[in-house]
Structure formats: C-alpha cells, structure tokens
Write an enzyme that holds these catalytic residues in place. Structure first.
Site, PDB file in Angstrom:
ATOM      1  N   GLN A   1       0.855  -1.183   0.000  1.00 51.79           N
ATOM      2  CA  GLN A   1       0.000   0.000   0.000  1.00 51.79           C
ATOM      3  C   GLN A   1       0.894   1.238   0.000  1.00 51.79           C
ATOM      4  OE1 GLN A   1      -3.763  -0.743   0.127  1.00 51.79           O
ATOM      5  NE2 GLN A   1      -2.502  -2.371  -0.740  1.00 51.79           N
TER       6      GLN A   1
ATOM      7  N   GLY B   1     -12.093   1.879   4.116  1.00 50.14           N
ATOM      8  CA  GLY B   1     -11.129   1.107   3.336  1.00 50.14           C
ATOM      9  C   GLY B   1     -10.221   1.975   2.478  1.00 50.14           C
ATOM     10  N   HIS B   2      -9.233   1.318   1.871  1.00 51.64           N
ATOM     11  CA  HIS B   2      -8.236   2.058   1.100  1.00 51.64           C
ATOM     12  C   HIS B   2      -8.839   2.706  -0.141  1.00 51.64           C
ATOM     13  CE1 HIS B   2      -6.980  -1.880  -1.196  1.00 51.64           C
ATOM     14  NE2 HIS B   2      -8.272  -1.660  -1.216  1.00 51.64           N
ATOM     15  N   ASN B   3      -8.299   3.900  -0.449  1.00 51.62           N
ATOM     16  CA  ASN B   3      -8.682   4.677  -1.635  1.00 51.62           C
ATOM     17  C   ASN B   3     -10.113   5.196  -1.603  1.00 51.62           C
ATOM     18  OD1 ASN B   3      -6.607   2.376  -2.972  1.00 51.62           O
ATOM     19  ND2 ASN B   3      -6.169   4.528  -3.407  1.00 51.62           N
TER      20      ASN B   3
END
Length: 327
Positions: A183, A224-226
């Site tokens: 990440q 969550g990511h993004n």
C-alpha cells in the site's frame, strides 16, 4: 473553571436577560442543574423540566422565554441547540487554554521527520510516524497512530485508539495463498474533522484515501483504502466502507450501515441504520435496504421478486378489474 455570562454573550452573541457577572461553573441538563449551572431547552417536549429546573441560567428560544423560572437568568437564541453546541466548544477552549503545559505528552512518540504544528496537542502513547503532518489546533487523544506520510488538517479531533494509515486490505490470489499488494498511498484528512474512538482509516494502495473538511466519524468505523469521503458527511458507529468507494458531501449514514467497494454515492444521500448499499446512488434522498441472510442463489431470486413487486401489483389490479367486468 468558571465563565461569566457576559463573556459568553461577547463571544457567541444572543440576548442575555440577567446579570452579566453571573459565574457559570458547569453545563448541566435541565433536570440535574444547580444554581451555578448553565442549561438549555431546545425541544418543547421538555418544557415541564424548564418549569422545575434549578439552573442559574437557561438557553431558550424566544417562544420559551416566558417559561423560564423566576430568579433564573436566560440567554435567548433563535436556535438554542446550536447555541449550546457553541457554548460547549467555548468551554473546551477555555479548559485547553488553562492546560497548555504539555502539548506533546512525554509518552508520545513523534518521529523527527514528522511535522506537528506548535498548537497541536499530542496525547499519551500516541505515535506520529515519519513524514506525517498534524495541523494547527488539532488534538490527538491517547493511543492515536498517524502513519507515515499521512496528513491531519487543522482543528481536528482524533479520539483514543484511532489508526490513520494502516495498510489497506490488498492481496492478489495465488495457488499457494495470497500475495500482498504493498500500500503505497497515504491518508489525507481535511480541516475540522472529528474521528471517534477505535476508528480505522486505511492508506491507499497507490492514490491517497481522502477525508474532506468537516467530516464527522463515530466510534469503530472502518474506511477502506482509496475511499473518498465528501465534506461534512457524518457516519454513526460501526459503519463499514469498503475500498475505493466515493461518497459525496453532506451525506449521513446510520449505525452499522455497510457500503460496498467501488461505488459512487451522490451528495445529500442519507442511509438508514443497518442498511447495505450494494449499488451506486446518483440521486439525493433517504435510502433503506436489507434482506434476511440466505444462500446467495436464493437471495438473488428474492431480490429479483422484490424489485418487481410494483409491476406485479399493477398486473394483479388489472386482472381484478377484468375478473369483475366478466362477472
């Protein structure tokens, strides 16, 4: 700590009916207020509590002014609840101003390459990693972690246990298991954001996860990511937002609502508690949705039936008309 009523009026406005030199020593609910307390009434349903309160001063609307007990001062505001909120902010500011000795707690770990504004407060056992930034007048409560390269804007409050910038959940399937996707993004948090205890916001895989200005997140939320959360959106406890979801401005999410990944939600969308958002939403409004747990194939059949209930009802009505005409 004590604050003069006149000082509140000077700072926040409103119309004072009473002694400006009266000292407020605490803010209390109407039913437990003492003669040194400031209380408020915003909901007319609690008017009976106003009649019996012992509060030294009460914040009320113009319509409620005549109901304030004799001997109690009052501050008249067109929006008593908003005025009360501003009073709590001013009260906290005075408390913080009186305790400026240790802006960075001795037990906190701040990397030499991190940038912490001189007015920011870093609480006990916090960790601020390399390249991270914490803006002016922000407050990290105990055990907050701000990961490397992540940014926290100005006037933010991060409550105990918040984790900013843990790795997003990214793994590529492989015959022998899972291969981790590093990440490489970060988290960017705007100004005036408040994040509740034990909430986690994952760093992006490549681009950054973004939380815009004025967002309010309750306890135990997972972002969550993004993901991209629009300005002034608010989420209640235990909401889960899967990766790469884009949520608009001024949205609200009830407790335990779930948003699937890669969806886009428009501005001014309001999701009811416990709802599962499984598709993008392009129009503002209130949305609610949930189904009993079932095998996926059965659930898909049920969902298709529910989706067509309106059409089926119209067909039934038409059949009823035809049947009656034949009679």
């Amino acid at each position: 700590m004590a604050i003069r009523l006149g000082q509140l009026i000077e700072q926040l406005g409103g119309s004072l009916h009473g002694d400006p030199d009266f000292l407020v020593q605490k803010i209390s609910p109407l039913e437990t207020a003492t003669p040194s307390s400031l209380a408020f009434l915003s909901n007319p349903l609690y008017r009976s509590q106003l009649a019996t309160t012992q509060a030294g001063c009460v914040i009320v609307s113009p319509e409620m002014q005549s109901s304030v007990p004799a001997g109690s001062a009052c501050i008249v505001s067109s929006n008593p609840y908003l005025y009360f909120a501003k009073v709590t902010q001013f009260w906290r500011q005075q408390q913080v101003a009186a305790d400026r000795d240790a802006l960075v707690h001795p037990s906190a770990v701040v990397h030499p390459q991190a940038v912490v504004h001189p007015t920011a407060r870093i609480g006990p056992l916090c960790v601020v990693e390399a390249g991270a930034r914490v803006g002016a007048h922000s407050w990290l409560k105990s055990r907050v972690t701000v990961g490397e390269q992540c940014q926290v804007g100005e006037r933010c409050i991060l409550h105990s246990g918040v984790v900013i910038g843990a790795d997003g959940f990214g793994f590529a399937p492989h015959a022998d298991g899972w291969v981790k996707i590093e990440q490489l993004g970060a988290v960017r948090i705007g100004n005036d954001v408040e994040i509740g205890a034990n909430t986690s916001i994952d760093r992006g895989a490549l681009a950054d996860t973004v939380i815009e200005d004025g967002v309010k997140l309750d306890n135990q939320i997972q972002i969550g990511h993004n993901c991209h959360i629009g300005a002034h959106t608010a989420m209640a406890g235990c909401v889960g937002v899967a990766g790469s979801a884009k949520i608009g401005k001024h949205c609200t999410f009830g407790g335990a609502a779930m948003i699937l990944g890669h969806l886009t939600i428009a501005d001014n969308v309001h999701i009811s508690s416990g709802s599962l958002v499984s598709r993008s939403i392009s129009e503002p409004g209130q949305y609610t949705g949930f189904y009993p747990l079932a095998k996926n194939a059965d659930w898909e059949k049920t969902a298709a039936i529910v989706r067509n209930l309106g059409t089926m009802r119209e067909k039934l009505r038409q059949l009823e008309k035809i049947t009656k005409n034949k009679e």
